[in-house]
Design a protein around this motif. Structure first.
Motif, PDB file in Angstrom:
ATOM      1  N   ASN B  10       0.808  -1.236   0.000  1.00  0.00           N
ATOM      2  CA  ASN B  10       0.000   0.000   0.000  1.00  0.00           C
ATOM      3  C   ASN B  10       0.834   1.276   0.000  1.00  0.00           C
ATOM      4  N   LEU B  11       1.853   1.316  -0.817  1.00  0.00           N
ATOM      5  CA  LEU B  11       2.713   2.496  -0.846  1.00  0.00           C
ATOM      6  C   LEU B  11       2.052   3.618  -1.640  1.00  0.00           C
ATOM      7  N   ASN B  12       1.897   4.760  -0.965  1.00  0.00           N
ATOM      8  CA  ASN B  12       1.338   5.947  -1.612  1.00  0.00           C
ATOM      9  C   ASN B  12       2.309   7.102  -1.421  1.00  0.00           C
ATOM     10  N   VAL B  13       2.626   7.789  -2.506  1.00  0.00           N
ATOM     11  CA  VAL B  13       3.451   8.987  -2.392  1.00  0.00           C
ATOM     12  C   VAL B  13       2.724  10.108  -3.114  1.00  0.00           C
ATOM     13  N   SER B  14       2.621  11.257  -2.440  1.00  0.00           N
ATOM     14  CA  SER B  14       1.990  12.378  -3.129  1.00  0.00           C
ATOM     15  C   SER B  14       2.727  13.657  -2.799  1.00  0.00           C
ATOM     16  N   HIS B  15       2.625  14.611  -3.698  1.00  0.00           N
ATOM     17  CA  HIS B  15       3.256  15.905  -3.511  1.00  0.00           C
ATOM     18  C   HIS B  15       2.185  16.972  -3.549  1.00  0.00           C
ATOM     19  N   PRO B  19      -1.065  12.838  -6.418  1.00  0.00           N
ATOM     20  CA  PRO B  19      -0.417  11.535  -6.221  1.00  0.00           C
ATOM     21  C   PRO B  19       0.685  11.270  -7.252  1.00  0.00           C
ATOM     22  N   ILE B  20       1.805  10.725  -6.768  1.00  0.00           N
ATOM     23  CA  ILE B  20       2.886  10.311  -7.672  1.00  0.00           C
ATOM     24  C   ILE B  20       2.878   8.792  -7.798  1.00  0.00           C
ATOM     25  N   LEU B  21       2.692   8.129  -6.652  1.00  0.00           N
ATOM     26  CA  LEU B  21       2.542   6.677  -6.670  1.00  0.00           C
ATOM     27  C   LEU B  21       1.235   6.318  -5.974  1.00  0.00           C
ATOM     28  N   LYS B  22       0.460   5.446  -6.616  1.00  0.00           N
ATOM     29  CA  LYS B  22      -0.858   5.111  -6.071  1.00  0.00           C
ATOM     30  C   LYS B  22      -0.926   3.645  -5.669  1.00  0.00           C
ATOM     31  N   VAL B  33      16.447 -10.326 -11.806  1.00  0.00           N
ATOM     32  CA  VAL B  33      16.429  -8.975 -12.350  1.00  0.00           C
ATOM     33  C   VAL B  33      14.975  -8.564 -12.541  1.00  0.00           C
ATOM     34  N   THR B  34      14.577  -7.561 -11.783  1.00  0.00           N
ATOM     35  CA  THR B  34      13.228  -7.034 -11.929  1.00  0.00           C
ATOM     36  C   THR B  34      13.306  -5.725 -12.703  1.00  0.00           C
ATOM     37  N   VAL B  35      12.561  -5.619 -13.760  1.00  0.00           N
ATOM     38  CA  VAL B  35      12.586  -4.399 -14.554  1.00  0.00           C
ATOM     39  C   VAL B  35      11.294  -3.622 -14.330  1.00  0.00           C
ATOM     40  N   ILE B  36      11.450  -2.354 -13.988  1.00  0.00           N
ATOM     41  CA  ILE B  36      10.281  -1.486 -13.874  1.00  0.00           C
ATOM     42  C   ILE B  36      10.193  -0.680 -15.161  1.00  0.00           C
ATOM     43  N   LEU B  37       9.119  -0.905 -15.895  1.00  0.00           N
ATOM     44  CA  LEU B  37       8.976  -0.323 -17.220  1.00  0.00           C
ATOM     45  C   LEU B  37       7.855   0.715 -17.195  1.00  0.00           C
ATOM     46  N   GLY B  38       8.034   1.755 -17.966  1.00  0.00           N
ATOM     47  CA  GLY B  38       6.963   2.738 -18.028  1.00  0.00           C
ATOM     48  C   GLY B  38       7.453   4.021 -18.665  1.00  0.00           C
ATOM     49  N   PRO B  39       6.519   4.859 -19.116  1.00  0.00           N
ATOM     50  CA  PRO B  39       6.920   6.104 -19.769  1.00  0.00           C
ATOM     51  C   PRO B  39       7.531   7.077 -18.755  1.00  0.00           C
ATOM     52  N   SER B  40       8.203   8.131 -19.257  1.00  0.00           N
ATOM     53  CA  SER B  40       8.818   9.117 -18.367  1.00  0.00           C
ATOM     54  C   SER B  40       7.761   9.784 -17.496  1.00  0.00           C
ATOM     55  N   GLY B  41       8.122  10.072 -16.265  1.00  0.00           N
ATOM     56  CA  GLY B  41       7.230  10.793 -15.377  1.00  0.00           C
ATOM     57  C   GLY B  41       6.124   9.953 -14.780  1.00  0.00           C
ATOM     58  N   CYS B  42       6.258   8.621 -14.830  1.00  0.00           N
ATOM     59  CA  CYS B  42       5.170   7.791 -14.319  1.00  0.00           C
ATOM     60  C   CYS B  42       5.397   7.370 -12.883  1.00  0.00           C
ATOM     61  N   GLY B  43       6.550   7.806 -12.290  1.00  0.00           N
ATOM     62  CA  GLY B  43       6.800   7.464 -10.889  1.00  0.00           C
ATOM     63  C   GLY B  43       7.822   6.368 -10.675  1.00  0.00           C
ATOM     64  N   LEU B  61       6.852  15.916   0.452  1.00  0.00           N
ATOM     65  CA  LEU B  61       6.245  14.684  -0.037  1.00  0.00           C
ATOM     66  C   LEU B  61       5.543  13.954   1.105  1.00  0.00           C
ATOM     67  N   ASP B  62       4.364  13.451   0.810  1.00  0.00           N
ATOM     68  CA  ASP B  62       3.675  12.626   1.797  1.00  0.00           C
ATOM     69  C   ASP B  62       3.816  11.168   1.401  1.00  0.00           C
ATOM     70  N   ILE B  63       4.327  10.386   2.327  1.00  0.00           N
ATOM     71  CA  ILE B  63       4.549   8.974   2.030  1.00  0.00           C
ATOM     72  C   ILE B  63       3.788   8.140   3.045  1.00  0.00           C
TER      73      ILE B  63
END
Lengths: 294, 251
Positions: B10-15, B19-22, B33-43, B61-63
């Motif tokens: 349940n990690l949430n980060v917001s500024h 929200p930055i991470l939901k 090897v774990t790869v985190i894939l995603g477009p720029s600015g997705c967190g 930041l609120d975490i």
């Protein structure tokens, strides 16, 4: 099309001309000082002028040592106060403080830099001088309060906005990622500041200090108002002194009928000029050394 | 030594309320090897910085939520931050060598840990520079500034610097995005070698790199985990329309 090319050529010419003027000014000033000091330099050996501590223009004794020592002493004291204060404030403002505090500081610094030096002088007389008298009484020292320490404190306060402004810039330009790199291998925040930020910013810090010292060496009126203006080689910081700029400001235009007096004052200016150049060269060397190391 | 090493709940980060991470829930397997894939600015980067708490240096930041590393709660302020960070080596987008010599860059973390013995320092610096394949290139100029190395060499130096504190996990944030193809390949080869000893977490937006390296792929979009699974599943048979779209445009 032709017109645009012509304008292009003229503008670059203008820039070159301006640059030329800027480069020429210190050369012309330096040359003027040398020419004006020549009469006294021809009459007395250089070593006697620089090393002599007897100042009796009426009797033809011109010893500049008290003034040189006073200038360096006051500058040293002001540097010892201003440098750590500025460095620690800049680190706090850029690394620890919230954004709004930094935003608040910027106008404060600008205002501090804009206050006329005579106002700092008055503040020195009203506040610093009595404080120094009280401080001296702690050690049972007798002082009028018009002394090196007062001059140093006033100078320190005056150079703080200039040094602090550059230092803040220096620390702000260091990339956050560099801090992260240090923190990520387990360094504490203080270790990161000590080993990484201070080293990375070394040349900028030196440049800031160099500017502060030049400013302190040349500052005239505020120091003159609190430093006592007694011709002597000062021992303790609670004794009065007579820095070079004060000598020139107090006496130029008066008693010019005394032989060699005019030339002596110009020579005082030349000494100051050379000292400032020497300090700048030293600062440059430190900066280059730092850049080589990194 | 298998199973999960990091468990995020349940990690949430917001500024400032944005929200930055939901609601991130994630398990990261050991020695994979774990790869985190995603477009720029997705967190992606924010997620990485939560793991070694570099996120602490950013104001406002609120975490909330939990990140367990070996059963220890990372986000708990009472835990020793420097020790947690030493469990993770960080490799950032561009190499940031510290303003000191090549040798001191690798020795930095060791000195911080309190290693003072000169021979031990020298041995370990040599060992880690060899591990990242940089040793032959720098052996005769260990005392020269790290900034004089090429950018590819600098990145390998930064990898060695991170490895020197003996982490369990390597966090890599688009580690090849500033490098030329040759240096990129070199770094990728290091990762293939290193995954025997370390758990590797790579953030990237390069799909071919993800496919080459990944044992497990996590696709993040606008701060949310959209889809995750083995690379074969994600790349060849994506379930979610956003993943499909991203893979189609990216190819």
């Amino acid at each position: 099309m032709k017109r645009r090319k012509l304008i292009d050529q003229i503008t670059s010419g203008w820039m070159l001309l301006c640059l030329f003027v800027v480069l020429l000014i210190p050369l012309v000033i330096g040359l003027g000082l040398v020419l004006k000091s020549l009469p006294i330099l021809q009459l007395y050996p250089l070593s006697e002028l620089l090393n002599g501590s007897d100042w009796k223009p009426m009797a033809g004794h011109f010893g500049f040592k008290p003034f040189i020592v006073s200038s360096l002493y006051v500058t040293l004291i002001s540097f010892l106060i201003a440098a750590p204060v500025c460095l620690l404030s800049a680190i706090y403002l850029t690394q620890y403080a919230r954004r709004w505090l930094l935003n608040l500081m910027q106008p404060v610094i600008d205002i501090m830099a804009g206050i006329p030096s005579v106002v700092y002088g008055v503040w020195g007389i009203l506040v610093v001088v009595p404080l120094v008298v009280r401080l001296a009484s702690v050690w049972d020292l007798k002082t009028s309060g018009y002394c090196i320490l007062s001059g140093g404190i006033v100078l320190a306060v005056m150079s703080i906005p200039f040094i602090l402004n550059i230092l803040i810039e220096v620390f702000q330009t260091i990339p956050t990622e560099l801090k992260e790199a240090s923190l990520s291998v387990g360094a504490t925040y203080w270790e990161t500041i000590k080993f990484v930020l201070l080293r990375e910013g070394f040349s900028g810090i030196m440049a800031a200090f160099g500017l502060g010292i030049s400013k302190a060496l040349g500052e005239t009126i505020a120091v003159l108002m609190v430093v006592g203006n007694v011709v002597q080689i000062p021992g303790s910081p609670f004794q009065a002194a007579y820095p070079l700029p004060a000598l020139i400001a107090n006496n130029y235009g008066e008693m010019m009928s005394i032989p060699m007096y005019d030339s002596a004052l110009m020579f005082a200016a030349l000494i100051l000029f050379v000292i400032i150049i020497l300090f700048n060269i030293l600062a440059r060397l430190a900066i280059n050394h730092g850049e080589y190391r990194c | 030594m298998s199973g999960s090493i990091i468990r995020i709940q349940n990690l949430n980060v917001s500024h400032k309320g944005i929200p930055i991470l939901k609601d991130i829930n994630l398990t990261i397997s050991r020695n994979k090897v774990t790869v985190i894939l995603g477009p720029s600015g997705c967190g992606k980067t924010t997620l990485l910085k939560c793991m070694n708490r570099l996120i602490d240096i950013y104001n406002g930041l609120d975490i909330s939520g939990q990140i367990h590393l070996d059963g220890e709660e990372i986000l708990n302020r009472k835990n020793d931050l420097t020790r947690i960070r030493q469990k993770m080596g960080l490799l950032s987008q561009r190499p940031y060598p510290l303003p000191m010599s090549i040798f001191d860059n690798v020795a930095y973390g060791l000195k911080i840990q309190g290693v003072r013995n000169r021979t031990e320092l020298a041995d370990r610096v040599e060992y880690y520079l060899k591990q990242v394949n940089l040793w032959p290139e720098v052996v005769d100029r260990l005392k020269s500034p790290a900034s004089r190395l090429s950018i590819g060499q600098q990145q390998r130096l930064c990898l060695a610097r991170g490895l020197a504190v003996e982490p369990e996990i390597i966090l890599a944030d688009e580690p090849t995005s500033a490098l030329d193809p040759l240096s990129s390949t070199c770094i990728e080869e290091q990762f293939m070698k290193l995954k025997e000893q370390y758990t590797i977490l790579i953030v990237t937006h390069i799909m071919r790199q993800a496919r080459r390296l990944a044992d497990h792929v996590i696709f993040i979009y606008l701060g949310e985990i959209i889809e995750q699974g083995p690379p074969a599943e994600i790349f060849d048979n994506p379930q979610h329309p956003t993943t499909k779209e991203y893979l189609r445009v990216g190819h």
